[in-house]
Design a protein around this motif. Structure first.
Motif, mmCIF file in Angstrom:
data_model
loop_
_atom_site.group_PDB
_atom_site.id
_atom_site.type_symbol
_atom_site.label_atom_id
_atom_site.label_comp_id
_atom_site.label_asym_id
_atom_site.label_seq_id
_atom_site.Cartn_x
_atom_site.Cartn_y
_atom_site.Cartn_z
ATOM 1 N N TYR A 186 0.810 -1.221 0.000
ATOM 2 C CA TYR A 186 0.000 0.000 0.000
ATOM 3 C C TYR A 186 0.843 1.270 0.000
ATOM 4 C CZ TYR A 186 -4.155 -2.819 1.021
ATOM 5 O OH TYR A 186 -5.181 -3.736 0.954
ATOM 6 N N ARG A 187 2.156 1.146 0.233
ATOM 7 C CA ARG A 187 2.977 2.354 0.376
ATOM 8 C C ARG A 187 3.012 3.196 -0.893
ATOM 9 N NH1 ARG A 187 6.630 -0.978 3.559
ATOM 10 N NH2 ARG A 187 8.045 -1.173 1.786
ATOM 11 N N SER A 188 3.116 2.550 -2.060
ATOM 12 C CA SER A 188 3.218 3.313 -3.307
ATOM 13 C C SER A 188 1.904 3.988 -3.674
ATOM 14 C CB SER A 188 3.667 2.392 -4.445
ATOM 15 O OG SER A 188 2.737 1.342 -4.634
ATOM 16 N N TYR A 189 0.805 3.618 -3.009
ATOM 17 C CA TYR A 189 -0.484 4.267 -3.256
ATOM 18 C C TYR A 189 -0.775 5.349 -2.221
ATOM 19 C CZ TYR A 189 -1.387 0.303 -6.372
ATOM 20 O OH TYR A 189 -1.307 -0.625 -7.376
ATOM 21 N N LEU A 380 5.360 4.982 -10.041
ATOM 22 C CA LEU A 380 5.982 4.252 -8.931
ATOM 23 C C LEU A 380 5.761 2.749 -9.047
ATOM 24 C CD1 LEU A 380 5.099 6.609 -5.939
ATOM 25 C CD2 LEU A 380 7.379 6.092 -6.776
ATOM 26 N N ASN A 381 4.566 2.344 -9.478
ATOM 27 C CA ASN A 381 4.255 0.921 -9.557
ATOM 28 C C ASN A 381 4.777 0.259 -10.824
ATOM 29 O OD1 ASN A 381 2.344 -0.016 -7.230
ATOM 30 N ND2 ASN A 381 1.623 2.015 -7.760
ATOM 31 N N VAL A 382 4.956 1.038 -11.880
ATOM 32 C CA VAL A 382 5.439 0.470 -13.151
ATOM 33 C C VAL A 382 6.955 0.540 -13.249
ATOM 34 C CG1 VAL A 382 5.394 0.690 -15.659
ATOM 35 C CG2 VAL A 382 3.285 0.976 -14.351
ATOM 36 N N PHE A 383 7.522 1.703 -12.994
ATOM 37 C CA PHE A 383 8.961 1.911 -13.188
ATOM 38 C C PHE A 383 9.773 1.802 -11.898
ATOM 39 C CE2 PHE A 383 6.978 4.334 -16.686
ATOM 40 C CZ PHE A 383 7.560 3.673 -17.763
ATOM 41 N N GLY A 384 9.119 1.869 -10.746
ATOM 42 C CA GLY A 384 9.860 1.852 -9.487
ATOM 43 C C GLY A 384 10.260 3.247 -9.060
ATOM 44 N N ARG A 385 10.976 3.334 -7.941
ATOM 45 C CA ARG A 385 11.327 4.645 -7.366
ATOM 46 C C ARG A 385 12.426 5.350 -8.159
ATOM 47 N NH1 ARG A 385 7.275 1.863 -5.173
ATOM 48 N NH2 ARG A 385 7.210 1.812 -2.889
ATOM 49 N N LYS A 386 13.461 4.629 -8.534
ATOM 50 C CA LYS A 386 14.635 5.245 -9.171
ATOM 51 C C LYS A 386 14.286 5.893 -10.507
ATOM 52 C CE LYS A 386 18.316 2.820 -9.448
ATOM 53 N NZ LYS A 386 19.221 1.680 -9.663
ATOM 54 N N LEU A 387 13.691 5.126 -11.411
ATOM 55 C CA LEU A 387 13.389 5.663 -12.749
ATOM 56 C C LEU A 387 12.333 6.763 -12.681
ATOM 57 C CD1 LEU A 387 13.445 2.541 -15.099
ATOM 58 C CD2 LEU A 387 15.125 4.384 -14.896
ATOM 59 N N THR A 388 11.427 6.681 -11.714
ATOM 60 C CA THR A 388 10.443 7.755 -11.552
ATOM 61 C C THR A 388 11.135 9.070 -11.219
ATOM 62 O OG1 THR A 388 8.732 6.211 -10.814
ATOM 63 C CG2 THR A 388 8.439 8.519 -10.225
ATOM 64 N N MET A 389 12.117 9.039 -10.316
ATOM 65 C CA MET A 389 12.868 10.254 -9.990
ATOM 66 C C MET A 389 13.593 10.793 -11.220
ATOM 67 S SD MET A 389 14.435 9.818 -6.132
ATOM 68 C CE MET A 389 14.848 8.077 -6.132
ATOM 69 N N VAL A 390 14.170 9.905 -12.018
ATOM 70 C CA VAL A 390 14.891 10.326 -13.231
ATOM 71 C C VAL A 390 13.948 11.055 -14.184
ATOM 72 C CG1 VAL A 390 16.103 9.515 -15.283
ATOM 73 C CG2 VAL A 390 16.619 8.495 -13.066
ATOM 74 N N LEU A 391 12.793 10.477 -14.460
ATOM 75 C CA LEU A 391 11.842 11.076 -15.404
ATOM 76 C C LEU A 391 11.323 12.426 -14.902
ATOM 77 C CD1 LEU A 391 9.774 7.876 -16.339
ATOM 78 C CD2 LEU A 391 11.404 9.096 -17.801
#
Length: 507
Positions: A186-189, A380-391
C-alpha cells in the motif's frame, strides 16, 4: 484323538497370541523409557513472528485511514508555515522597506533552523521515539509562529522564523512514523496521496492571504494560521508510538499492545506465536549511514534531497516573485501586470502588493501538487522509485527553461502549474525512497540528515529566486534546470530499488 488335537492347537494359538501381546507391551514400555531418558529428545520450537509479518498479516484497515488523516494533517500545518513566506514577503517588504536580499534572508533563516534541527530530531527519534519528536516539533513550531505575529522589527521576525524552522524539522518525522505502519503493497499508493494535505495547507495560507491581509493585515493571517496546529496537537493523542521503534528499543510488550490495538481496529487477527526480534544496539548511529552498505546511497540521496528542496521552493518563490514584480514576458498583459517593481533613487521601497489575480494564479499552481498524483502512483508501480525520480527531474528541468519563453498569462499559469506538479511529485518520491531504503535502526536519523541537506537547498533558493531574478529571469532559472539534470543522473546511479521491498529492521 481328534478332539485332543484340536485342544492342543487351540492352546498353542492362545499362547502365541499372548506372547505377541506381551512383546508389544514390552516394546511400548521400552520406547517410553527411551523417550523419557534420551538426552536427544526433539523439542518443538514455539512459533514467532516479526513486526513486518504482523503488519502484513493485519493488513490495511480503519487504523490506517485514521493514521493517514492525522499524520497527513501534520503536512497541512507544515505547508502553511513554509508557504506563508511566499504570501507575507510583499507585505514585510513594504512595511519595513526591505531590499531583495533581506526578503530572501527570511526564507533562508527558516530553512537554517530546519537544517540544524533536522539531524538532531532524527537522532532523538531513533533513540527515544518518533511520536515524541513529532508532537514536540509541532508544539514548538506553533508557539514560535504565534510569537512571529507580534514581531516589533525585522530582526525579531527572522529570529522567530528561525525557531519555527527548528520545530518544523520535528514535524517531518511524522512521515517515518506513518511509513512504518503501512503494509508494503500500500505504500506506493498511500504515500503519494499525502501531497493532498500539503496542497490543502498551501491553499489555506493563500486563501488567508487573499481574505485576511487586505482587511486585518499579515499579523492576523499568521495568528489564524496557527489554529490547525493546535487542533493537530489534540489529534496526535490517537496515534501510538511506532511498533518497529519499540521492538528495536527492546520494548516488545508495548509493540505487541500497539499491534493488537491495530488488529482490533482493523477487525483482523494477529499472526500466531509471539513477537520476537533482536534488540538493536546501534540505534541512531551515523556510522551506519556511511558504512559500505549505505555510503553510495546516502551521498546520492543527500544531493537528491538538496535538489528536491532547491527546485520545489525555487518554483514556489519564483512564482511569487515573477507575479509580484511582473517579470514575466506576457504577450497579453493587462494594466496591472504592466507595472514593474523598482527602487526609486531615494531608496524607498516601491511596493506592489499581490492583486486578486495573483492570488488566483498561486491557487491554481497549488493544484499542481495533487493533479498528477494518479500519474505519480502509476510511475511508482510500473517503473519503481529510481526511474520515476529520473523522469520527473528531466521534465522539471525542461519546464523551468520554458518560463523564459514569451506566452499569454493563461499559458504561464499552466506552465507554473506543471512545474509545481513535477517538483512536488519528485519531492514525494524522494521521501518514499528514503523511508524505505534505510533500516529501522537509523531510519529517522537517515531522514534527518536528508532533510538537513534539503534545507541547504531551501536556504540557497531564495537568493536565486528573489535576488537574482530581479536582474535576469533566465540566469535565475538556469541553476534550477541544471541541478535537476544532475539529480536525474544521480538517481539513475542509486544502487538499491525499494519497490515492493519489506522495510529493514536492522542492517
Amino acid at each position: 484323538m481328534g478332539s485332543v488335537g484340536r485342544l492342543r492347537r487351540s492352546s498353542m494359538k492362545t499362547q502365541l497370541v499372548s506372547a505377541i501381546q506381551l512383546e508389544e507391551v514390552e516394546m511400548e514400555v521400552n520406547n517410553h523409557h527411551q523417550e523419557v531418558n534420551s538426552p536427544y529428545q526433539e523439542v518443538k520450537e514455539p512459533q514467532t513472528y516479526s513486526v513486518e509479518e504482523a503488519v502484513e498479516t493485519i493488513g490495511f484497515g480503519r487504523f490506517h485511514v485514521l493514521l493517514f488523516v492525522i499524520m497527513g494533517s501534520a503536512s497541512i500545518a507544515e505547508a502553511m508555515e513554509i508557504m506563508l513566506l511566499a504570501v507575507v514577503s510583499p507585505e514585510i517588504r513594504c512595511e519595513w522597506h526591505l531590499d531583495d536580499w533581506e526578503v530572501a534572508l527570511v526564507s533562508t533563516m527558516v530553512f537554517a533552523g530546519f537544517m540544524v534541527c533536522g539531524v538532531l530530531s532524527g537522532y532523538v527519534a531513533d533513540r527515544y521515539g518518533r511520536w515524541k519528536v513529532v508532537f514536540g516539533g509541532s508544539l514548538w513550531a506553533a508557539y514560535f509562529s504565534l510569537l512571529t505575529s507580534f514581531s516589533p522589527s525585522y530582526g525579531w521576525f527572522i529570529f522567530l522564523r528561525l525557531m519555527v524552522g527548528c520545530g518544523v524539522a520535528g514535524c517531518s518525522q511524522g512521515f517515518v512514523l506513518k511509513t512504518e505502519f503501512i503494509p508494503a503493497s500500500y505504500r506506493s499508493y498511500l504515500l503519494p496521496l499525502a501531497s493532498i494535505f500539503w496542497m490543502v495547507g498551501s491553499m489555506l495560507i493563500i486563501l488567508l492571504g487573499m481574505t485576511v491581509v487586505p482587511t486585518l493585515g499579515w499579523r492576523w493571517m499568521i495568528r489564524l494560521s496557527v489554529i490547525p496546529s493546535v487542533i493537530l496537537l489534540l489529534l496526535f493523542q490517537l496515534i501510538p508510538e511506532s511498533a518497529r521503534y519499540n521492538v528495536s528499543a527492546g520494548n516488545v510488550q508495548a509493540a505487541v499492545e500497539t499491534l493488537q490495538r491495530i488488529a482490533r481496529m482493523n477487525r483482523a487477527s494477529m499472526p500466531p506465536g509471539r513477537l520476537m526480534e533482536p534488540v538493536v544496539k546501534d540505534r541512531g548511529s551515523w556510522r551506519l549511514l556511511v558504512s559500505p552498505a549505505f555510503r553510495r546511497t546516502s551521498l546520492l540521496m543527500w544531493y537528491s534531497w538538496f535538489v528536491a528542496s532547491f527546485s520545489y521552493y525555487g518554483s514556489v518563490l519564483s512564482s511569487s516573485e515573477l507575479l509580484e514584480k511582473n517579470l514575466l514576458c506576457v504577450t497579453d498583459a493587462d494594466a496591472e501586470h504592466q507595472q514593474k517593481h523598482s527602487h526609486p533613487e531615494d531608496g524607498l521601497c516601491y511596493c506592489i502588493p499581490f492583486g486578486f489575480s495573483d492570488y488566483q494564479t498561486l491557487l491554481i499552481s497549488c493544484l499542481g501538487e495533487v493533479a498528477l498524483i494518479p500519474l505519480n502512483i502509476c510511475l511508482l508501480n510500473v517503473f519503481g522509485r529510481k526511474l520515476t525520480m529520473v523522469l520527473l527531474e528531466l521534465m522539471a528541468a525542461l519546464f523551468f527553461m520554458l518560463v523564459n519563453v514569451c506566452s499569454t498569462m493563461f499559458g504561464f499559469t499552466i506552465l507554473l502549474f506543471l512545474i509545481r506538479s513535477l517538483v512536488s511529485m519528485n519531492f514525494n518520491v524522494v521521501y518514499i525512497y528514503t523511508a524505505e531504503v534505510y533500516p529501522t535502526a537509523v531510519r529517522s536519523l537517515g531522514m534527518g540528515f536528508c532533510t538537513s541537506f534539503s534545507r541547504i537547498g531551501g536556504m540557497i533558493a531564495p537568493f536565486i529566486a528573489q535576488v537574482l531574478m530581479s536582474h535576469s529571469v533566465i540566469l535565475a532559472l538556469l541553476p534550477f534546470s541544471v541541478a535537476c539534470v544532475l539529480c536525474a543522473v544521480g538517481a539513475f546511479l542509486l544502487p538499491i530499488e525499494t519497490k515492493g521491498r519489506a522495510l529493514l529492521q536492522s542492517s
